[in-house]
Motif scaffolding. Structure first.
Motif, PDB file in Angstrom:
ATOM      1  N   ALA A  19      31.575  74.587 126.442  1.00 43.11           N
ATOM      2  CA  ALA A  19      30.555  75.067 125.514  1.00 43.11           C
ATOM      3  C   ALA A  19      30.395  76.573 125.599  1.00 43.11           C
ATOM      4  O   ALA A  19      29.968  77.216 124.649  1.00 43.11           O
ATOM      5  CB  ALA A  19      29.222  74.380 125.812  1.00 43.11           C
ATOM      6  N   GLN A  20      30.730  77.131 126.746  1.00 41.48           N
ATOM      7  CA  GLN A  20      30.575  78.550 126.940  1.00 41.48           C
ATOM      8  C   GLN A  20      31.743  79.351 126.363  1.00 41.48           C
ATOM      9  O   GLN A  20      31.674  80.566 126.285  1.00 41.48           O
ATOM     10  CB  GLN A  20      30.425  78.861 128.434  1.00 41.48           C
ATOM     11  CG  GLN A  20      29.108  78.365 129.018  1.00 41.48           C
ATOM     12  CD  GLN A  20      29.019  78.603 130.514  1.00 41.48           C
ATOM     13  OE1 GLN A  20      30.019  78.888 131.162  1.00 41.48           O
ATOM     14  NE2 GLN A  20      27.835  78.462 131.066  1.00 41.48           N
ATOM     15  N   GLU A  21      32.825  78.674 126.002  1.00 41.55           N
ATOM     16  CA  GLU A  21      33.964  79.363 125.418  1.00 41.55           C
ATOM     17  C   GLU A  21      33.563  79.931 124.062  1.00 41.55           C
ATOM     18  O   GLU A  21      32.914  79.271 123.259  1.00 41.55           O
ATOM     19  CB  GLU A  21      35.149  78.405 125.249  1.00 41.55           C
ATOM     20  CG  GLU A  21      35.800  77.996 126.557  1.00 41.55           C
ATOM     21  CD  GLU A  21      36.485  79.170 127.243  1.00 41.55           C
ATOM     22  OE1 GLU A  21      37.023  80.030 126.534  1.00 41.55           O
ATOM     23  OE2 GLU A  21      36.470  79.215 128.485  1.00 41.55           O
ATOM     24  N   ILE A  22      33.957  81.164 123.812  1.00 46.66           N
ATOM     25  CA  ILE A  22      33.585  81.823 122.565  1.00 46.66           C
ATOM     26  C   ILE A  22      34.625  81.526 121.490  1.00 46.66           C
ATOM     27  O   ILE A  22      35.829  81.716 121.696  1.00 46.66           O
ATOM     28  CB  ILE A  22      33.474  83.340 122.773  1.00 46.66           C
ATOM     29  CG1 ILE A  22      32.334  83.655 123.736  1.00 46.66           C
ATOM     30  CG2 ILE A  22      33.262  84.061 121.453  1.00 46.66           C
ATOM     31  CD1 ILE A  22      30.963  83.272 123.243  1.00 46.66           C
ATOM     32  N   ASP A  23      34.167  81.017 120.355  1.00 49.79           N
ATOM     33  CA  ASP A  23      35.026  80.836 119.198  1.00 49.79           C
ATOM     34  C   ASP A  23      35.130  82.196 118.506  1.00 49.79           C
ATOM     35  O   ASP A  23      34.163  82.690 117.926  1.00 49.79           O
ATOM     36  CB  ASP A  23      34.417  79.793 118.252  1.00 49.79           C
ATOM     37  CG  ASP A  23      35.322  79.508 117.064  1.00 49.79           C
ATOM     38  OD1 ASP A  23      35.643  80.457 116.322  1.00 49.79           O
ATOM     39  OD2 ASP A  23      35.706  78.337 116.872  1.00 49.79           O
ATOM     40  N   SER A  24      36.304  82.814 118.583  1.00 54.76           N
ATOM     41  CA  SER A  24      36.468  84.193 118.108  1.00 54.76           C
ATOM     42  C   SER A  24      36.214  84.312 116.605  1.00 54.76           C
ATOM     43  O   SER A  24      35.653  85.302 116.140  1.00 54.76           O
ATOM     44  CB  SER A  24      37.858  84.718 118.460  1.00 54.76           C
ATOM     45  OG  SER A  24      38.857  83.914 117.876  1.00 54.76           O
ATOM     46  N   GLN A  25      36.628  83.301 115.826  1.00 59.71           N
ATOM     47  CA  GLN A  25      36.432  83.363 114.381  1.00 59.71           C
ATOM     48  C   GLN A  25      34.952  83.301 114.020  1.00 59.71           C
ATOM     49  O   GLN A  25      34.468  84.050 113.166  1.00 59.71           O
ATOM     50  CB  GLN A  25      37.196  82.232 113.692  1.00 59.71           C
ATOM     51  CG  GLN A  25      38.712  82.407 113.727  1.00 59.71           C
ATOM     52  CD  GLN A  25      39.437  81.353 112.920  1.00 59.71           C
ATOM     53  OE1 GLN A  25      38.869  80.311 112.576  1.00 59.71           O
ATOM     54  NE2 GLN A  25      40.694  81.612 112.609  1.00 59.71           N
ATOM     55  N   THR A  26      34.223  82.395 114.704  1.00 56.81           N
ATOM     56  CA  THR A  26      32.784  82.302 114.463  1.00 56.81           C
ATOM     57  C   THR A  26      32.085  83.579 114.890  1.00 56.81           C
ATOM     58  O   THR A  26      31.194  84.087 114.197  1.00 56.81           O
ATOM     59  CB  THR A  26      32.190  81.104 115.226  1.00 56.81           C
ATOM     60  OG1 THR A  26      32.833  79.906 114.794  1.00 56.81           O
ATOM     61  CG2 THR A  26      30.692  80.989 114.987  1.00 56.81           C
ATOM     62  N   MET A  27      32.481  84.121 116.041  1.00 63.02           N
ATOM     63  CA  MET A  27      31.879  85.360 116.513  1.00 63.02           C
ATOM     64  C   MET A  27      32.146  86.492 115.533  1.00 63.02           C
ATOM     65  O   MET A  27      31.238  87.292 115.221  1.00 63.02           O
ATOM     66  CB  MET A  27      32.421  85.714 117.897  1.00 63.02           C
ATOM     67  CG  MET A  27      31.893  87.029 118.467  1.00 63.02           C
ATOM     68  SD  MET A  27      30.103  87.069 118.690  1.00 63.02           S
ATOM     69  CE  MET A  27      29.954  86.029 120.167  1.00 63.02           C
ATOM     70  N   ASP A  28      33.368  86.585 115.033  1.00 58.86           N
ATOM     71  CA  ASP A  28      33.721  87.637 114.088  1.00 58.86           C
ATOM     72  C   ASP A  28      32.878  87.529 112.826  1.00 58.86           C
ATOM     73  O   ASP A  28      32.378  88.539 112.305  1.00 58.86           O
ATOM     74  CB  ASP A  28      35.211  87.545 113.751  1.00 58.86           C
ATOM     75  CG  ASP A  28      35.668  88.689 112.859  1.00 58.86           C
ATOM     76  OD1 ASP A  28      35.480  89.856 113.247  1.00 58.86           O
ATOM     77  OD2 ASP A  28      36.200  88.418 111.768  1.00 58.86           O
ATOM     78  N   LYS A  29      32.688  86.295 112.343  1.00 60.61           N
ATOM     79  CA  LYS A  29      31.867  86.083 111.151  1.00 60.61           C
ATOM     80  C   LYS A  29      30.413  86.476 111.417  1.00 60.61           C
ATOM     81  O   LYS A  29      29.785  87.166 110.602  1.00 60.61           O
ATOM     82  CB  LYS A  29      31.941  84.615 110.722  1.00 60.61           C
ATOM     83  CG  LYS A  29      31.130  84.307 109.456  1.00 60.61           C
ATOM     84  CD  LYS A  29      31.082  82.822 109.180  1.00 60.61           C
ATOM     85  CE  LYS A  29      30.187  82.121 110.195  1.00 60.61           C
ATOM     86  NZ  LYS A  29      29.997  80.684 109.886  1.00 60.61           N
ATOM     87  N   ASP A  30      29.881  86.049 112.558  1.00 59.09           N
ATOM     88  CA  ASP A  30      28.496  86.382 112.902  1.00 59.09           C
ATOM     89  C   ASP A  30      28.289  87.883 113.001  1.00 59.09           C
ATOM     90  O   ASP A  30      27.263  88.425 112.546  1.00 59.09           O
ATOM     91  CB  ASP A  30      28.114  85.731 114.236  1.00 59.09           C
ATOM     92  CG  ASP A  30      27.938  84.220 114.119  1.00 59.09           C
ATOM     93  OD1 ASP A  30      27.938  83.719 112.979  1.00 59.09           O
ATOM     94  OD2 ASP A  30      27.814  83.556 115.162  1.00 59.09           O
TER      95      ASP A  30
END
Length: 418
Positions: A19-30
């Motif tokens: 759960a702590q792994e960062i989804d890079s695509q979601t982070m980029d969108k946010d």
């Protein structure tokens, strides 16, 4: 029973880790959404914002710290004037010089006339004319000085007015940034409670990786506003009111950037020398190796790496390999083959020479933002980010871990593939 409890505990641990792994695509969108909202608030909903060029890394996520959003300095301060102007120097008195010029010309004319001496009456009349001329010029000089003083006074008033407008605009924008953090900071959904969101001045015309040399010009008197994600979420959940949430946000309006400590400067110099054109065995640094120090995060080093220069209209030279007049295909293949060694050598050099860094506070990091040489279709990343924690350096110095173990603890993030 203990066996099943252990299995459940392990499952929960694995689930938490995943759960702590960062989804890079979601982070980029946010981050893009957050930057757009910030832009709109600061620019008062005007349609002209910063460049949308994908190369412009205006925002960034750094593991163990949080998110940094960029704010253009020009929009914060608005004007480039200062009320601390020196007094106007006294205007030079040109009336005497003009009068003397007239008199010299008159004396020349007298000398060219008859040799007979000028009559006393004529001489007296001439002196009278000269006195009147001097008086008239002195009056004009006084008028000029008065007009200049009035103009200077008006300019000072205007500058004070503009300074006042600038300060009002700065206060307004600081309030807008604070509101953004409280009302929209939670939109960056993957951050941990221990993370921070930092809004900090950068130039809107400076790309985060490319043109790294210009970063040095952005380091003095920057506005920065910092909030803890935990406090933002507490406000959103209604656990604290807006007044309390605002009081926990740190606003820096005038912060002189301190020079790097000697050990960090020496480390920077060594790495820069290792990747100079004549010493590197892979890619070499273009345009220096500027650094940026952020309290609580650490030191960010910017490295713009290149590999080759043009030779003629369609040839390439690769200085570190002493290769000349390569075709585009030969050049690209060579650059592609050099990449694994570049990445490995960079890890090795960081660990080897960072051992002499003693001034990095606990909890901070050495971060390397690397722009990788262009090589379209080569399958190598456009950018690299390497993070080395101070705790790793401490363990290495104390002998708890060796260099190989330290290299494994460097977090490496790769950008989009070319």
């Amino acid at each position: 029973m203990k066996k099943y409890s252990l299995i459940v505990a392990l499952c929960l641990f694995v689930a938490t880790t995943l759960a702590q792994e960062i989804d890079s695509q979601t982070m980029d969108k946010d981050l893009k959404v957050a930057q757009t909202v910030l832009n709109s608030l600061v620019n008062e909903n005007r349609s002209i914002h910063w460049s949308n060029d994908s190369r412009d890394k205006q925002t960034q996520y750094i593991e163990g710290y949080g998110v940094i959003l960029s704010l253009p300095k020009s929009n914060v301060f608005g004007f480039g004037f200062t009320s601390d102007m020196p007094p106007m120097p006294p205007m030079p008195d040109i009336s005497n010089a003009i009068a003397k010029s007239f008199e010299v010309i008159e004396d020349i004319q007298i000398d060219m006339e008859d040799e007979e001496e000028m009559e006393a009456e004529v001489r007296a009349e001439l002196e009278k004319e000269r006195a009147e001329r001097r008086k008239e010029l002195a009056v004009r000089q006084a008028e000029l000085e008065k007009r200049a003083a009035v103009a200077m006074e008006r300019a000072q008033v205007k500058i004070h007015q503009m300074d006042s407008m600038r300060e009002e605009k700065a206060v307004e924008n600081r309030e807008n940034i604070v509101d953004f953090l409280l009302d929209y900071g939670h939109l960056i959904s993957q951050l941990k409670d221990s993370d921070k969101i930092l809004v900090m001045e950068k130039g809107h015309d400076v790309r985060f990786y490319r043109d790294a040399g210009r970063v040095e010009k952005l380091k003095s008197n920057r506005l920065s506003v910092e909030a803890n994600v935990k406090d933002i979420r507490a406000f959103q959940a209604g656990k604290i009111d807006r007044k309390e949430a605002k009081s926990r946000i740190i606003v820096n309006t005038v912060k002189e950037e301190k020079p790097l400590a000697k050990d960090l400067t020496l480390f920077q110099t060594i790495i820069k020398r290792l990747y100079a054109r004549d010493l590197s065995e892979t890619y070499y640094i273009n345009g220096g190796m500027p650094a940026e120090q952020i309290e609580g995060l650490g030191v960010i080093f910017y490295m713009d790496m290149v590999s080759s220069t043009k030779s003629g209209s369609d040839g390439w030279n690769v200085p570190t390999q002493e290769q000349k007049n390569l075709s585009q295909e030969e050049r690209d293949e060579l650059i592609k083959d050099l990449y694994p060694k570049f990445e490995e050598d960079l890890r090795n050099n960081i660990v080897e020479y960072a051992q002499n860094v003693n001034s990095l506070p606990e909890g901070e990091q050495l971060i390397f933002k690397v722009s990788v040489t262009k090589c379209e279709g080569c399958g190598i990343p456009e950018t690299l980010e390497l993070q080395l924690k101070s705790t790793t350096l401490k363990d290495l110095k104390s002998g708890k871990i060796n260099e190989n173990q330290a290299k494994k603890e460097i977090k490496l993030s790769k950008g989009d593939m070319q």
